[in-house]
Design a protein around this motif. Sequence first.
Motif, short mmCIF file in Angstrom:
data_model
loop_
_atom_site.label_atom_id
_atom_site.label_comp_id
_atom_site.label_asym_id
_atom_site.label_seq_id
_atom_site.Cartn_x
_atom_site.Cartn_y
_atom_site.Cartn_z
N VAL A 1 0.84 -1.21 0.00
CA VAL A 1 0.00 0.00 0.00
C VAL A 1 0.87 1.26 0.00
CG1 VAL A 1 -1.66 1.34 1.34
CG2 VAL A 1 -1.96 -1.13 1.12
N ILE A 2 1.85 1.31 0.90
CA ILE A 2 2.73 2.48 0.97
C ILE A 2 3.51 2.64 -0.33
CG2 ILE A 2 4.76 3.46 2.12
CD1 ILE A 2 3.76 2.08 4.70
N GLY A 3 4.00 1.52 -0.87
CA GLY A 3 4.74 1.56 -2.13
C GLY A 3 3.90 2.07 -3.29
N ALA A 4 2.66 1.59 -3.37
CA ALA A 4 1.77 2.02 -4.45
C ALA A 4 1.46 3.51 -4.36
CB ALA A 4 0.47 1.21 -4.42
N VAL A 5 1.21 3.98 -3.16
CA VAL A 5 0.91 5.41 -2.96
C VAL A 5 2.12 6.26 -3.32
CG1 VAL A 5 0.39 7.18 -1.24
CG2 VAL A 5 -0.84 5.01 -1.20
N MET A 6 3.30 5.85 -2.88
CA MET A 6 4.52 6.61 -3.17
C MET A 6 4.81 6.66 -4.67
SD MET A 6 5.90 7.93 -0.46
CE MET A 6 7.57 8.23 -1.02
N ILE A 7 4.72 5.52 -5.34
CA ILE A 7 5.00 5.48 -6.78
C ILE A 7 3.97 6.30 -7.55
CG2 ILE A 7 5.06 3.95 -8.80
CD1 ILE A 7 6.29 1.83 -6.95
N PHE A 8 2.71 6.22 -7.13
CA PHE A 8 1.67 7.02 -7.79
C PHE A 8 1.95 8.51 -7.64
CE2 PHE A 8 -2.33 9.34 -7.81
CZ PHE A 8 -2.90 8.91 -9.00
N MET B 1 -3.39 0.95 -11.19
CA MET B 1 -3.02 -0.45 -11.40
C MET B 1 -1.51 -0.60 -11.58
SD MET B 1 -4.48 -3.11 -14.27
CE MET B 1 -3.82 -2.15 -15.66
N ALA B 2 -0.92 0.27 -12.37
CA ALA B 2 0.52 0.20 -12.61
C ALA B 2 1.30 0.52 -11.34
CB ALA B 2 0.90 1.18 -13.72
N SER B 3 0.80 1.44 -10.52
CA SER B 3 1.48 1.78 -9.26
C SER B 3 1.47 0.60 -8.31
CB SER B 3 0.79 2.98 -8.60
OG SER B 3 0.87 4.13 -9.43
N ILE B 4 0.33 -0.08 -8.23
CA ILE B 4 0.24 -1.27 -7.36
C ILE B 4 1.17 -2.36 -7.86
CG2 ILE B 4 -1.29 -3.12 -6.57
CD1 ILE B 4 -3.60 -1.09 -6.72
N PHE B 5 1.19 -2.56 -9.18
CA PHE B 5 2.05 -3.61 -9.74
C PHE B 5 3.52 -3.31 -9.46
CE2 PHE B 5 4.45 -5.91 -12.90
CZ PHE B 5 3.74 -7.10 -13.04
N GLN B 6 3.92 -2.06 -9.66
CA GLN B 6 5.33 -1.67 -9.43
C GLN B 6 5.68 -1.72 -7.95
OE1 GLN B 6 6.08 -1.92 -13.07
NE2 GLN B 6 4.26 -0.73 -12.60
N SER B 7 4.68 -1.68 -7.08
CA SER B 7 4.93 -1.80 -5.65
C SER B 7 5.10 -3.26 -5.24
CB SER B 7 3.76 -1.18 -4.86
OG SER B 7 3.95 -1.34 -3.49
N ILE B 8 4.44 -4.16 -5.94
CA ILE B 8 4.52 -5.59 -5.64
C ILE B 8 5.80 -6.21 -6.19
CG2 ILE B 8 3.46 -7.85 -6.11
CD1 ILE B 8 0.75 -6.46 -6.08
#
Length: 450
Positions: free
Chosen positions: A244-251, A271-278
């Motif tokens: 969650v933190i990774g997706a928010v930061m990348i977005f 979707m891309a932010s979540i994927f890049q966080s995973i």
Amino acid sequence: MKKKDLRNQMTPPKFLAIGFASITLVGTILLKLPIATADGTSTPLIDALFTAVSAISVTGLTVVDTGTHWSVFGQIVMLMLVQLGGLGFMTSATWIALMFNRRISLRERIILQEAMGQYQIQGIVDLIRRVLVYTLIIEGIGALLLTFRFSAIMPLSDAAYFGTFQSISIFNNAGFDLFGQIHGPFSGFATYVEDPYVNIIIAVLIFLGGIGFIVIFDLIEYPKTKKISLHSKVVLTVTSLLIVIGAVMIFLLEHSNPKTLGPLSYPVKIMASIFQSITPRSGGVSTLDIASLEQSSQFFMILLMFIGAAPGSTGGGIKVTTFAVLIGAVVTMIQGKRDVVLYRNRISQSLVYRSITLTILSLLLLVGASMFLSVTESGEFLRILFEAVSAFGTAGLSMGLTTELSPIGKITIALLMFLGRLGPLTLAYALSRKSNKELYRHPEGRITIG
């Protein structure tokens, strides 16, 4: 007598280190054969070794394009190395032994305990059986779902091969892909950035491979037992928070970047932010160009790769449980308390020491390797640091430096991948002599901190 002494000195960590090295050597020899390449020429030894190490360590960094350089034979060799590396060669050997109804000795059970990161030997063989069954089920379902999608752009036989290869590679967090045959060398999954079907399947495979089999078993048994272990609670909590933190930061960092999320619609950006966080958790695949990310995003991904996945999984890094214990220790010190407590459970002092030791050894290794690579390789330091952490964390993400590495650089990155899969603490135990219990304690001394 000498053989007996040698056997006694062969501790589980030493056995695992030698086992992984032996399989890497065999893989290097097979990939060096002319039959392993698409054009029938022999691959340079350093490139064959690099690829074998990348496969057995389930990293995914490549100096040659997987889809266009290697023949079907070479790709299958890589896939076998990935499967062995993901499951662990002792797990695979145990499965073969069980097929032939061979009894698993106490020594082999102890080695399996070390390989699986278990605290007790009881039930370890049953655990191995379940690991293999669930692996085949998850990889099989992933292969079928991906085959269905790929059949829209290629013949069914090719789609089945692509689907099977990608499912095994991604579930084991290796990140090798064959799309160089279709979209050009090193193209990866960038063309699927707007495809929710592919994104969801790959993300789920990475997630399942990264949380570890112990957590998967707990989740499957939860409807019956209504209980979940402390280990699983910590893994799921920290993993979810990091995603969650990774997706928010990348977005936030990339939403206006014209080379990454900028041109995409808001649903696709999310979707891309979540994927890049995973995927930094050891996934090895990306739907965005890593080299085009903002420097802040690249550095944040370095942190995610360093933390890595869960113990007993196919991922690398210092592990999410280690990170949780470190954060717990910091909170404990700030609060002036004595014990590290997670979910109302006191964490043993030895586990805290182990977490600190693992983290410091990992940091020292990465600092030394990055400084060395900054001398042998050309380019920005962030690019070099990203490559080093990706190798150690067996993440497989790259800013493009892999294909430009010098021979000494390839050897350095290969060593980082090997150490990252084996674990620096395991290697330290493997190289150290058998410790004797101290019969006395030194007097307590005081030094000033801070």
